[in-house]
Write a protein that holds these residues in place. Structure first.
Motif, PDB file in Angstrom:
ATOM      1  N   PRO A  55       0.818  -1.228   0.000  1.00  0.00           N
ATOM      2  CA  PRO A  55       0.000   0.000   0.000  1.00  0.00           C
ATOM      3  C   PRO A  55       0.850   1.276   0.000  1.00  0.00           C
ATOM      4  O   PRO A  55       0.519   2.241  -0.704  1.00  0.00           O
ATOM      5  CB  PRO A  55      -0.795  -0.105   1.314  1.00  0.00           C
ATOM      6  CG  PRO A  55      -0.811  -1.554   1.637  1.00  0.00           C
ATOM      7  CD  PRO A  55       0.446  -2.137   1.085  1.00  0.00           C
ATOM      8  N   ILE A  56       1.953   1.270   0.749  1.00  0.00           N
ATOM      9  CA  ILE A  56       2.772   2.484   0.769  1.00  0.00           C
ATOM     10  C   ILE A  56       3.503   2.675  -0.562  1.00  0.00           C
ATOM     11  O   ILE A  56       3.680   3.799  -1.033  1.00  0.00           O
ATOM     12  CB  ILE A  56       3.756   2.474   1.967  1.00  0.00           C
ATOM     13  CG1 ILE A  56       2.943   2.521   3.268  1.00  0.00           C
ATOM     14  CG2 ILE A  56       4.716   3.660   1.911  1.00  0.00           C
ATOM     15  CD1 ILE A  56       3.757   2.579   4.536  1.00  0.00           C
ATOM     16  N   LEU A  57       3.885   1.562  -1.181  1.00  0.00           N
ATOM     17  CA  LEU A  57       4.513   1.660  -2.507  1.00  0.00           C
ATOM     18  C   LEU A  57       3.549   2.326  -3.505  1.00  0.00           C
ATOM     19  O   LEU A  57       3.928   3.235  -4.250  1.00  0.00           O
ATOM     20  CB  LEU A  57       4.905   0.255  -2.982  1.00  0.00           C
ATOM     21  CG  LEU A  57       5.614   0.112  -4.330  1.00  0.00           C
ATOM     22  CD1 LEU A  57       6.854   0.991  -4.400  1.00  0.00           C
ATOM     23  CD2 LEU A  57       6.006  -1.352  -4.578  1.00  0.00           C
ATOM     24  N   ILE A  58       2.301   1.905  -3.472  1.00  0.00           N
ATOM     25  CA  ILE A  58       1.293   2.503  -4.365  1.00  0.00           C
ATOM     26  C   ILE A  58       1.138   3.994  -4.039  1.00  0.00           C
ATOM     27  O   ILE A  58       1.140   4.852  -4.924  1.00  0.00           O
ATOM     28  CB  ILE A  58      -0.075   1.799  -4.210  1.00  0.00           C
ATOM     29  CG1 ILE A  58       0.050   0.333  -4.623  1.00  0.00           C
ATOM     30  CG2 ILE A  58      -1.146   2.499  -5.052  1.00  0.00           C
ATOM     31  CD1 ILE A  58      -1.148  -0.520  -4.246  1.00  0.00           C
ATOM     32  N   ALA A  59       1.059   4.288  -2.722  1.00  0.00           N
ATOM     33  CA  ALA A  59       0.869   5.689  -2.312  1.00  0.00           C
ATOM     34  C   ALA A  59       2.033   6.554  -2.789  1.00  0.00           C
ATOM     35  O   ALA A  59       1.831   7.639  -3.337  1.00  0.00           O
ATOM     36  CB  ALA A  59       0.730   5.768  -0.788  1.00  0.00           C
ATOM     37  N   GLU A  60       3.274   6.058  -2.603  1.00  0.00           N
ATOM     38  CA  GLU A  60       4.437   6.865  -3.013  1.00  0.00           C
ATOM     39  C   GLU A  60       4.425   7.150  -4.507  1.00  0.00           C
ATOM     40  O   GLU A  60       4.620   8.274  -4.955  1.00  0.00           O
ATOM     41  CB  GLU A  60       5.746   6.160  -2.632  1.00  0.00           C
ATOM     42  CG  GLU A  60       6.208   6.494  -1.235  1.00  0.00           C
ATOM     43  CD  GLU A  60       7.724   6.342  -1.041  1.00  0.00           C
ATOM     44  OE1 GLU A  60       8.510   6.652  -1.948  1.00  0.00           O
ATOM     45  OE2 GLU A  60       8.116   5.912   0.063  1.00  0.00           O
ATOM     46  N   MET A  61       4.208   6.083  -5.282  1.00  0.00           N
ATOM     47  CA  MET A  61       4.219   6.285  -6.735  1.00  0.00           C
ATOM     48  C   MET A  61       3.098   7.243  -7.154  1.00  0.00           C
ATOM     49  O   MET A  61       3.279   8.080  -8.035  1.00  0.00           O
ATOM     50  CB  MET A  61       4.019   4.954  -7.451  1.00  0.00           C
ATOM     51  CG  MET A  61       5.231   4.066  -7.370  1.00  0.00           C
ATOM     52  SD  MET A  61       4.837   2.552  -8.258  1.00  0.00           S
ATOM     53  CE  MET A  61       6.344   1.668  -8.113  1.00  0.00           C
ATOM     54  N   ALA A  62       1.944   7.110  -6.495  1.00  0.00           N
ATOM     55  CA  ALA A  62       0.815   7.967  -6.855  1.00  0.00           C
ATOM     56  C   ALA A  62       1.114   9.429  -6.536  1.00  0.00           C
ATOM     57  O   ALA A  62       0.779  10.327  -7.317  1.00  0.00           O
ATOM     58  CB  ALA A  62      -0.441   7.513  -6.111  1.00  0.00           C
TER      59      ALA A  62
END
Ligand code: PFF
Length: 445
Positions: A55-62
């Motif tokens: 989830p944090i990986l998705i958040a960072e990229m977003a």
């Protein structure tokens, strides 16, 4: 100033995977698993990767993709000028230089071992003296500083050749090669008599061997290995056009990264248990086990050369992503050229790295801080166990609570409702609370 972009979708995925896959998988994961007693540590690490890391990986990229800005300015673009959330980026910058400073020194050890494999230095090794090569490296600060210099210069060279030219091209060839040779070693390790013991060490949980600080180390490592918590994936996401499917990409990266760590673990511990070596050897673990393996294997000299070359490359692509965080910020903030920004950041990192160089010899026992006695251990502990998880918590809070619903809907619109809900619950509650509890436990109880 017009910002660069990735040349292709594959290019981006490989670069992000190249950042994630590095010494964290091949050097750090095996050794901290050994120190923390195996099974249960691995289980917690795996849980963190998927419940918190993805989830944090998705958040960072977003955040990067939406803002199209560096890891500090991104928060001004998405929140408001002078937003206090910029603090996330500032902490990230500090973390980047601290990690890169010791990462580059360890990268230098790998380069040194690549040279060893060329010169036949592994030929006279026995199980008893397998650690002697690294001890030799540790006691030679000048040689270490030179290899540290070479490693950092290669990293700087790639960062200077830009997003598309340098990075994408090499990643496309060398990452798959690493995977192929690793799978070969993995299959070979099953012919060793210690392989069954290695599997049970890695995959059967034994609660008696894990401490509170081991739990924090597992949480911290899930950030380290996915390059999370310091703005790397924000920066890489900012070179992405606005259409990319981030969820699929993130899952793929996490899966690849985890597989490589586990495969490396099986290979290393098969050697450990086949030759009666020490599972708790610490940072020197792969430097004793790999040469022993290459000594055994038919065609070992050749495979050894190839493998150390590929680990060096994997390390450089990760180092590049850390340097890029600093360069993107410095060049955009102070409006100076990429060349100047890279030289400046590279020079500062080199000097700071010398503190790690002396940590294996004259400065080995210099102080007592947070249970560490030298700069190498201190920088590692500070960043992996505190700064990255704290950065990660703040990123997930920012994404979960501050980014407007329209952004979230845009990113998540191709997915079933339950999945979106699950994801939001994770970034708003599960990820930050879980990480906070672990940090609190280790620090105050
Ligand atoms: N993920 C890299 C590895 O596993 O070796 C290390 C790393 C790269 C950590 C970039 C943090 C980062 F921002």
């Amino acid at each position: 100033m017009k910002r660069a972009h990735w040349g292709s979708r594959v290019g981006f995925i490989l670069a992000a995977a190249g950042s994630a896959i590095g010494l964290g998988n091949l050097w750090k994961f095996p050794y901290i698993t050994g120190v923390n007693g195996g099974g249960l540590f691995v289980l917690i690490y795996l849980g963190c990767i998927f419940a918190v890391g993805v989830p944090i990986l998705i958040a960072e990229m977003a955040i990067g993709q939406k803002s199209q800005a560096n890891a500090i300015r991104a928060f001004e673009v998405l929140d408001k000028p002078k937003s206090p959330w910029q603090g996330i980026g500032l902490l990230g910058l500090l973390t980047a230089i601290l990690i890169l400073s010791f990462y580059s020194v360890v990268g230098g050890w790998i380069l040194n071992f690549t040279v060893f494999s060329f010169t036949g230095a592994f030929d006279n090794l026995t199980t008893q003296n397998a650690g002697s090569l690294l001890e030799g490296v540790f006691s030679a600060p000048l040689t270490q500083s030179i290899y540290h210099f070479v490693f950092l210069s290669l990293t700087i060279g790639i960062v200077l050749s830009g997003v598309k030219g340098g990075l994408e091209k090499w990643n496309k060839i060398l990452m798959p090669s690493l995977l192929i040779i690793l799978v070969f070693l993995f299959l070979y390790s099953f012919s060793l008599k210690g392989s069954a013991k290695a599997l049970s060490f890695l995959f059967s949980a034994d609660a008696s061997k894990l401490t509170a600080s081991g739990v924090l180390e597992a949480v911290g490592h899930s950030f380290f290995t996915l390059s999370l918590g310091m703005g790397t994936m924000i920066t890489y996401g900012s070179y992405l056009s606005k259409k990319e499917n981030l969820i699929k990409t993130s899952l793929m990266i996490a899966f690849l990264d985890t597989s490589i760590a586990l495969i490396a673990g099986v290979v290393i511990f098969s050697v450990v248990f086949s030759f009666g070596m020490e599972a708790q050897a610490g940072p020197g673990l792969i430097f004793a086990t790999l040469p022993t393996l290459f000594h055994q294997i038919p065609g070992g000299t050749f495979i050894g050369i190839l493998f150390f070359l590929l680990i060096s490359f994997a390390a450089i692509t990760s180092a590049v992503s850390m340097l890029e965080v600093m360069v993107a910020f410095i060049s955009e903030k102070f409006k100076i050229s990429r060349f100047k920004a890279t030289s400046l950041a590279g020079f500062a990192t080199y000097i700071l790295g010398l503190l790690t160089v002396i940590s294996t010899n004259i400065g080995k026992n210099s102080f007592q801080i947070l249970g560490t006695t030298n700069f190498f251990d201190l920088f590692d502990k500070l960043t992996s166990s505190y700064f990255l998880p704290l950065g990660g918590i703040m990123i997930s809070l920012f994404f979960g609570w501050k980014m407007s619903d329209s952004i979230k809907n845009n990113i998540l619109k191709a997915y079933p409702k339950w999945m979106v809900q699950l994801f939001l619950v994770s970034v708003r509650f599960i990820a930050p609370i879980a990480v906070l509890i672990v940090i609190y436990n280790e620090s105050f109880l």
